[in-house]
Design a protein around this motif. Structure first.
Motif, mmCIF file in Angstrom:
data_model
loop_
_atom_site.group_PDB
_atom_site.id
_atom_site.type_symbol
_atom_site.label_atom_id
_atom_site.label_comp_id
_atom_site.label_asym_id
_atom_site.label_seq_id
_atom_site.Cartn_x
_atom_site.Cartn_y
_atom_site.Cartn_z
ATOM 1 N N PRO A 137 -10.794 -20.340 65.312
ATOM 2 C CA PRO A 137 -10.830 -19.036 65.583
ATOM 3 C C PRO A 137 -9.576 -18.267 64.921
ATOM 4 C CG PRO A 137 -10.030 -21.036 66.331
ATOM 5 C CD PRO A 137 -10.888 -21.257 65.852
ATOM 6 N N THR A 138 -9.822 -16.951 65.613
ATOM 7 C CA THR A 138 -9.251 -16.231 64.775
ATOM 8 C C THR A 138 -8.161 -16.333 65.047
ATOM 9 O OG1 THR A 138 -10.995 -13.984 64.682
ATOM 10 C CG2 THR A 138 -8.624 -13.490 64.404
ATOM 11 N N PRO A 139 -6.412 -15.786 64.270
ATOM 12 C CA PRO A 139 -4.805 -16.928 64.527
ATOM 13 C C PRO A 139 -4.509 -15.433 65.508
ATOM 14 C CG PRO A 139 -5.329 -16.658 62.462
ATOM 15 C CD PRO A 139 -6.505 -16.314 63.163
ATOM 16 N N ALA A 140 -3.517 -15.628 66.383
ATOM 17 C CA ALA A 140 -2.785 -14.602 67.111
ATOM 18 C C ALA A 140 -2.180 -13.730 66.212
ATOM 19 C CB ALA A 140 -2.421 -14.856 68.070
ATOM 20 N N ALA A 141 -2.003 -12.099 65.677
ATOM 21 C CA ALA A 141 -1.191 -11.603 65.184
ATOM 22 C C ALA A 141 0.465 -11.550 65.212
ATOM 23 C CB ALA A 141 -1.674 -10.505 64.809
ATOM 24 N N ALA A 142 0.646 -11.552 66.228
ATOM 25 C CA ALA A 142 2.137 -11.157 66.990
ATOM 26 C C ALA A 142 3.384 -12.142 67.616
ATOM 27 C CB ALA A 142 1.920 -9.943 67.777
ATOM 28 N N ALA A 143 2.272 -13.295 67.905
ATOM 29 C CA ALA A 143 2.815 -14.448 68.642
ATOM 30 C C ALA A 143 3.965 -14.910 68.031
ATOM 31 C CB ALA A 143 1.507 -14.948 69.542
ATOM 32 N N ASN A 144 5.086 -15.178 68.527
ATOM 33 C CA ASN A 144 6.056 -16.681 68.510
ATOM 34 C C ASN A 144 6.335 -17.674 68.554
ATOM 35 O OD1 ASN A 144 6.707 -14.582 65.858
ATOM 36 N ND2 ASN A 144 8.312 -13.544 67.072
ATOM 37 N N GLY A 145 6.535 -18.031 68.525
ATOM 38 C CA GLY A 145 6.868 -19.505 69.537
ATOM 39 C C GLY A 145 6.424 -20.936 68.666
ATOM 40 N N TYR A 146 5.835 -22.017 69.452
ATOM 41 C CA TYR A 146 4.557 -23.045 69.078
ATOM 42 C C TYR A 146 3.631 -22.643 69.443
ATOM 43 C CZ TYR A 146 9.081 -24.920 67.881
ATOM 44 O OH TYR A 146 10.995 -25.139 67.010
ATOM 45 N N MET A 147 2.672 -23.832 68.643
ATOM 46 C CA MET A 147 1.497 -23.868 69.192
ATOM 47 C C MET A 147 1.010 -25.085 69.025
ATOM 48 S SD MET A 147 -0.603 -21.290 66.439
ATOM 49 C CE MET A 147 -1.878 -20.450 68.395
ATOM 50 N N MET A 148 0.095 -25.651 69.758
ATOM 51 C CA MET A 148 -0.850 -27.064 69.362
ATOM 52 C C MET A 148 -2.083 -26.408 68.707
ATOM 53 S SD MET A 148 0.014 -29.380 71.780
ATOM 54 C CE MET A 148 -0.329 -28.980 73.416
ATOM 55 N N ILE A 149 -3.370 -27.379 67.580
ATOM 56 C CA ILE A 149 -3.973 -27.576 67.105
ATOM 57 C C ILE A 149 -4.597 -28.742 67.686
ATOM 58 C CG2 ILE A 149 -6.151 -26.930 65.363
ATOM 59 C CD1 ILE A 149 -4.565 -24.475 64.557
ATOM 60 N N ILE A 150 -5.469 -28.842 69.052
ATOM 61 C CA ILE A 150 -5.705 -29.648 68.775
ATOM 62 C C ILE A 150 -6.885 -30.658 68.213
ATOM 63 C CG2 ILE A 150 -5.872 -32.322 70.668
ATOM 64 C CD1 ILE A 150 -4.452 -30.144 72.700
ATOM 65 N N SER A 151 -8.106 -31.351 67.714
ATOM 66 C CA SER A 151 -8.985 -32.329 66.891
ATOM 67 C C SER A 151 -8.850 -32.979 68.355
ATOM 68 C CB SER A 151 -8.558 -32.222 65.253
ATOM 69 O OG SER A 151 -9.648 -33.612 65.381
ATOM 70 N N ARG A 152 -10.103 -32.670 68.457
ATOM 71 C CA ARG A 152 -10.686 -34.346 69.496
ATOM 72 C C ARG A 152 -11.501 -34.402 69.883
ATOM 73 N NH1 ARG A 152 -9.068 -31.529 75.476
ATOM 74 N NH2 ARG A 152 -11.001 -30.060 75.484
ATOM 75 N N VAL A 153 -11.456 -35.822 70.084
ATOM 76 C CA VAL A 153 -13.375 -36.549 69.670
ATOM 77 C C VAL A 153 -13.677 -37.377 70.679
ATOM 78 C CG1 VAL A 153 -14.883 -37.858 68.565
ATOM 79 C CG2 VAL A 153 -14.113 -35.911 67.427
ATOM 80 N N SER A 154 -14.300 -37.647 71.490
ATOM 81 C CA SER A 154 -15.332 -38.392 72.207
ATOM 82 C C SER A 154 -16.327 -39.652 72.185
ATOM 83 C CB SER A 154 -14.616 -37.925 74.250
ATOM 84 O OG SER A 154 -14.898 -39.124 74.712
#
Length: 129
Positions: free
Chosen positions: A28-45
């Protein structure tokens, strides 16, 4: 049966702790102006209905899900698929770090649940000030 579950768990653990930093064209394309924390979750079932995805949760709580093609015809193919999932996750992390986000934590986990179901996820926590 228990031996194959143990083997799969070990395989997932080994792949989870050694992700690659190779760029992947469909992150995905990053959000240019956001600040704070974020998560990227790689998940496999794994199990009867194997699935994989990369979930990006932005600082405002919005979620973006990218499904990863994950077929499981053989252990060798599953290992290759796991590599693709981790490559997609690292490409996403690399895109956000290029946009000023900083990786602050990585939390891998594997779960063996009732019967044959195995769930693996890696959570990447990023911060932008």
């Amino acid at each position: 049966m228990k031996t194959s579950i143990l083997l799969l768990t070990l395989l997932l653990s080994a792949v989870t702790v050694a992700p690659t930093a190779t760029a992947h064209p469909v992150a995905p394309t990053p959000a240019a102006a956001a600040n704070g924390y974020m998560m990227i979750i790689s998940r496999v079932s794994l199990g009867f209905n194997a699935q994989a995805s990369i979930v990006t949760v932005s600082p405002d709580g919005k979620e973006q899900v990218k499904e990863i093609d994950f077929s499981r015809f053989s252990p060798k193919q599953m290992a290759a698929n796991m590599t693709e999932v981790h490559k997609a996750a690292m490409a996403t992390v690399n895109q956000y770090t290029a946009d000023g986000w900083h990786l602050v934590s990585v939390a891998p986990s594997d779960v063996v649940g009732g019967g044959n179901t195995i769930f693996s996820q890696t959570i990447y926590y990023l911060e932008k000030k």
